[in-house]
Design a protein around this motif. Structure first.
Motif, short mmCIF file in Angstrom:
data_model
loop_
_atom_site.label_atom_id
_atom_site.label_comp_id
_atom_site.label_asym_id
_atom_site.label_seq_id
_atom_site.Cartn_x
_atom_site.Cartn_y
_atom_site.Cartn_z
N GLU A 26 0.82 -1.21 0.00
CA GLU A 26 0.00 0.00 0.00
C GLU A 26 0.86 1.26 0.00
N ARG A 27 2.02 1.19 0.65
CA ARG A 27 2.91 2.35 0.73
C ARG A 27 3.80 2.51 -0.50
N ALA A 28 3.99 1.42 -1.24
CA ALA A 28 4.91 1.44 -2.38
C ALA A 28 4.40 2.40 -3.46
N THR A 29 5.33 3.16 -4.00
CA THR A 29 4.96 4.10 -5.07
C THR A 29 5.25 3.51 -6.45
N ASP A 30 6.19 2.59 -6.53
CA ASP A 30 6.52 1.95 -7.80
C ASP A 30 5.51 0.83 -8.09
N PRO A 31 4.82 0.88 -9.21
CA PRO A 31 3.80 -0.14 -9.51
C PRO A 31 4.36 -1.57 -9.54
N GLU A 32 5.57 -1.74 -10.05
CA GLU A 32 6.15 -3.09 -10.10
C GLU A 32 6.46 -3.59 -8.70
N GLN A 33 7.00 -2.74 -7.86
CA GLN A 33 7.29 -3.11 -6.47
C GLN A 33 5.99 -3.42 -5.74
N ARG A 34 4.97 -2.62 -5.97
CA ARG A 34 3.67 -2.85 -5.34
C ARG A 34 3.14 -4.23 -5.74
N GLN A 35 3.27 -4.57 -7.01
CA GLN A 35 2.78 -5.87 -7.47
C GLN A 35 3.57 -7.02 -6.85
N ARG A 36 4.89 -6.86 -6.78
CA ARG A 36 5.72 -7.91 -6.16
C ARG A 36 5.31 -8.12 -4.71
N LEU A 37 5.12 -7.03 -3.99
CA LEU A 37 4.74 -7.13 -2.58
C LEU A 37 3.34 -7.73 -2.42
N THR A 38 2.44 -7.36 -3.31
CA THR A 38 1.09 -7.92 -3.27
C THR A 38 1.13 -9.42 -3.52
N ASP A 39 1.95 -9.84 -4.48
CA ASP A 39 2.09 -11.27 -4.78
C ASP A 39 2.68 -12.02 -3.59
N LYS A 40 3.71 -11.46 -2.97
CA LYS A 40 4.31 -12.09 -1.80
C LYS A 40 3.30 -12.20 -0.66
N ALA A 41 2.51 -11.15 -0.47
CA ALA A 41 1.49 -11.17 0.58
C ALA A 41 0.46 -12.26 0.31
N ARG A 42 0.06 -12.39 -0.94
CA ARG A 42 -0.92 -13.42 -1.30
C ARG A 42 -0.37 -14.82 -1.03
N ARG A 43 0.90 -15.04 -1.40
CA ARG A 43 1.52 -16.34 -1.16
C ARG A 43 1.63 -16.64 0.34
N ALA A 44 2.02 -15.63 1.12
CA ALA A 44 2.12 -15.82 2.57
C ALA A 44 0.76 -16.14 3.16
N LYS A 45 -0.27 -15.46 2.68
CA LYS A 45 -1.63 -15.72 3.17
C LYS A 45 -2.06 -17.14 2.81
N GLU A 46 -1.77 -17.57 1.58
CA GLU A 46 -2.12 -18.93 1.16
C GLU A 46 -1.39 -19.96 2.02
#
Length: 65
Positions: A26-46
């Motif tokens: 949510e804090r990331a300003t770079d769209p690619e970094q935001r996507q990477r973090l979102t993907d990592k969060a999803r995997r951790a949640k799974e």
């Protein structure tokens, strides 16, 4: 049970990690970094959901006795 406690601890760690990654995304300003973090969060949640299922599974249904 020690094994159950270990699994529950792992579930809590993964849930906390997923929350941290979501917040960082949510804090990331770079769209690619935001996507990477979102993907990592999803995997951790799974992973936390999978570990939680293992913790709450009935031993009679798993073949363990």
């Amino acid at each position: 049970m020690i094994v159950g406690d270990e699994h529950r601890g792992r579930v809590r760690e993964l849930q906390a990690r997923a929350r941290e990654l979501e917040e960082a995304a949510e804090r990331a300003t770079d769209p690619e970094q935001r996507q990477r973090l979102t993907d990592k969060a999803r995997r951790a949640k799974e992973q936390s959901e999978q570990a939680n299922r293992m913790t709450t599974q009935d031993p009679k249904n798993t073949g363990l006795r």
